[in-house]
Design a protein around this motif. Structure first.
Motif, PDB file in Angstrom:
ATOM      1  N   PRO A 148       8.034  -8.921  -1.996  1.00 50.71           N
ATOM      2  CA  PRO A 148       6.647  -9.034  -1.529  1.00 50.71           C
ATOM      3  C   PRO A 148       5.925 -10.263  -2.055  1.00 50.71           C
ATOM      4  O   PRO A 148       4.898 -10.664  -1.496  1.00 50.71           O
ATOM      5  CB  PRO A 148       5.997  -7.745  -2.050  1.00 50.71           C
ATOM      6  N   LEU A 154       5.579  -7.334   3.806  1.00 49.84           N
ATOM      7  CA  LEU A 154       6.153  -6.111   3.244  1.00 49.84           C
ATOM      8  C   LEU A 154       5.067  -5.208   2.662  1.00 49.84           C
ATOM      9  O   LEU A 154       5.241  -3.995   2.563  1.00 49.84           O
ATOM     10  CB  LEU A 154       7.181  -6.457   2.167  1.00 49.84           C
ATOM     11  N   VAL A 155       3.939  -5.804   2.293  1.00 53.95           N
ATOM     12  CA  VAL A 155       2.825  -5.050   1.732  1.00 53.95           C
ATOM     13  C   VAL A 155       1.768  -4.733   2.794  1.00 53.95           C
ATOM     14  O   VAL A 155       1.305  -3.597   2.905  1.00 53.95           O
ATOM     15  CB  VAL A 155       2.172  -5.835   0.567  1.00 53.95           C
ATOM     16  N   ILE A 156       1.421  -5.737   3.622  1.00 59.04           N
ATOM     17  CA  ILE A 156       0.233  -5.582   4.475  1.00 59.04           C
ATOM     18  C   ILE A 156       0.521  -5.360   5.957  1.00 59.04           C
ATOM     19  O   ILE A 156      -0.386  -5.056   6.716  1.00 59.04           O
ATOM     20  CB  ILE A 156      -0.711  -6.810   4.323  1.00 59.04           C
ATOM     21  N   ASP A 157       1.784  -5.499   6.381  1.00 56.00           N
ATOM     22  CA  ASP A 157       2.124  -5.253   7.783  1.00 56.00           C
ATOM     23  C   ASP A 157       2.729  -3.863   7.907  1.00 56.00           C
ATOM     24  O   ASP A 157       3.821  -3.605   7.392  1.00 56.00           O
ATOM     25  CB  ASP A 157       3.123  -6.313   8.270  1.00 56.00           C
ATOM     26  N   PRO A 158       2.047  -2.914   8.593  1.00 54.14           N
ATOM     27  CA  PRO A 158       2.589  -1.558   8.704  1.00 54.14           C
ATOM     28  C   PRO A 158       3.952  -1.498   9.379  1.00 54.14           C
ATOM     29  O   PRO A 158       4.722  -0.560   9.160  1.00 54.14           O
ATOM     30  CB  PRO A 158       1.536  -0.811   9.524  1.00 54.14           C
ATOM     31  N   HIS A 161       6.437  -2.252   6.340  1.00 56.69           N
ATOM     32  CA  HIS A 161       6.196  -1.604   5.059  1.00 56.69           C
ATOM     33  C   HIS A 161       7.339  -0.677   4.621  1.00 56.69           C
ATOM     34  O   HIS A 161       7.550  -0.463   3.430  1.00 56.69           O
ATOM     35  CB  HIS A 161       4.879  -0.816   5.123  1.00 56.69           C
ATOM     36  N   ASP A 162       8.086  -0.133   5.574  1.00 53.16           N
ATOM     37  CA  ASP A 162       9.199   0.759   5.227  1.00 53.16           C
ATOM     38  C   ASP A 162      10.433   0.007   4.759  1.00 53.16           C
ATOM     39  O   ASP A 162      11.381   0.615   4.263  1.00 53.16           O
ATOM     40  CB  ASP A 162       9.571   1.646   6.424  1.00 53.16           C
TER      41      ASP A 162
END
Length: 364
Positions: A148, A154-158, A161-162
């Motif tokens: 990240p 990786l943190v802010i895009d839904p 995020h997985d």
């Protein structure tokens, strides 16, 4: 379900101009002519990095297609004939077989392929490296898809995020394992931190299962049983819309990392991001180079390329790579500039050991 497009990148070193530094224009012209005349393909582009020819092809034949691989093989054979006439250095060095046998894997050329359904917008980056090995992609791919601090998505895009699934190959035992990240990052790092043996082959989006990245993992010396040149790998990365943004995919190369290869494939050196025009390694046959060509796919057509590392934003990375090269060269034949012993088995090391074995005295 729409139609699936296959992107195939197949590369080979069939003769250097001059020495190991570049590709002669006659070889590139031959490759372009043979690709453009093929009814198998939707589109194609011929790239180069150092002394390697990189065939970038789109088609609907799927991965590991015998006809597409035959076309690439025929091109490399035709280019080898020209290389021999011009007495280019190492003519045909990546072609380890006398005749095509259905698939170029295991025959010398490096292969990265992925098959997918085109999205509404389909940006891809083809990374091409010279004077290094497939494990050179481990750190950049880890940063793109698992770190990240590199990839904010990786943190802010839904949609990211997985995390992602990493298929890792053991090149010695010829095995594979898949790690689910982020939860298995620490386990995965135990292996991919040893890039001479373990390489990231493919990466998949966890939510959709879509292919996100694919690399070549061919190791020439393991196939030939002798040193025949470094593997000069290629890698394809899909970007945006649930994948790393273009800028996130390029960001790992802003800090040049050390890779195996360089002179005679026997030294560690910095991987320098360069434009295709600057992909002509000369100092100590290096330092190792990486080129990034960006394309927008449109119904399989390659719109591009954008030569990303021509950007002056990568000037500091090139400067740092030169500084690292200066330091490592002062070490000469000593590790860690020279590779560790198990990587030297395809050089003069075995012969010297054999010659001197009787002079080693056992200590009592």
């Amino acid at each position: 379900m729409g139609k699936k497009i296959t992107v195939s990148v197949i590369k080979a070193d069939v003769g250097g101009f001059v020495g190991h530094s570049s590709v002669h224009p006659a070889l590139l012209e031959k490759a372009r002519g043979m690709l453009s005349g093929s009814s198998l393909l939707i589109d194609s582009y011929v790239g180069y990095v150092g002394d390697d020819i990189d065939l970038i092809m789109t088609h609907e034949q799927g991965r590991n297609n015998g006809e597409v691989h035959q076309l690439a093989w025929d091109i490399f054979i035709a280019c080898t004939e020209i290389a021999r006439k011009l007495k280019l250095y190492g003519a045909g060095q990546d072609l380890l077989a006398d005749a095509f046998s259905g698939n170029v894997k295991g025959m010398g050329p490096g292969v990265a392929e992925m098959e997918f359904e085109e999205r509404k917008s389909e940006p891809i980056i083809v990374f091409m490296a010279d004077k290094t090995e497939p494990g050179a992609w481990n750190l950049p791919l880890y940063k793109m898809f698992a770190d990240p601090f590199n990839t904010a998505g990786l943190v802010i895009d839904p949609n990211m995020h997985d995390g992602f699934l990493f298929e890792v190959r053991d090149l010695i035992e010829n095995k594979r394992i898949t790690f689910a990240c982020p939860e298995e990052i620490y386990d995965m790092l135990v292996f991919i931190g040893a890039p001479g043996r373990y390489c990231i082959k493919r990466i998949f989006h966890r939510q959709s299962g879509d292919i996100a990245a694919a690399s070549s993992t061919q190791r020439l010396n393991l196939m030939a049983g002798r040193y025949v040149g470094k593997d000069d790998p290629v890698c394809i990365v899909r970007c945006q819309s649930g994948m790393p943004a273009v800028g996130e995919a390029l960001e790992p190369f802003a800090q040049p990392h050390l890779v195996s290869g360089w002179m005679r494939g026997s030294h560690s050196g910095p991987l320098m991001p360069v434009s295709m025009e600057q992909a002509t390694p000369s100092r100590f046959d290096g330092p190792p180079r990486v080129v990034a060509l960006g394309f927008q796919l449109a119904e399989g057509k390659l719109i591009g390329p954008r030569d990303f590392f021509a950007d002056p934003a990568f000037d500091p990375a090139r400067q740092k790579a030169n500084e690292l090269a200066n330091y490592l060269r002062t070490l000469g034949p000593f590790e860690p500039h020279r590779l560790h012993l198990d990587e030297m088995e395809y050089t003069t090391m075995p012969q010297v050991s054999k010659k001197l074995k009787d002079r080693f005295e056992k200590l009592r």
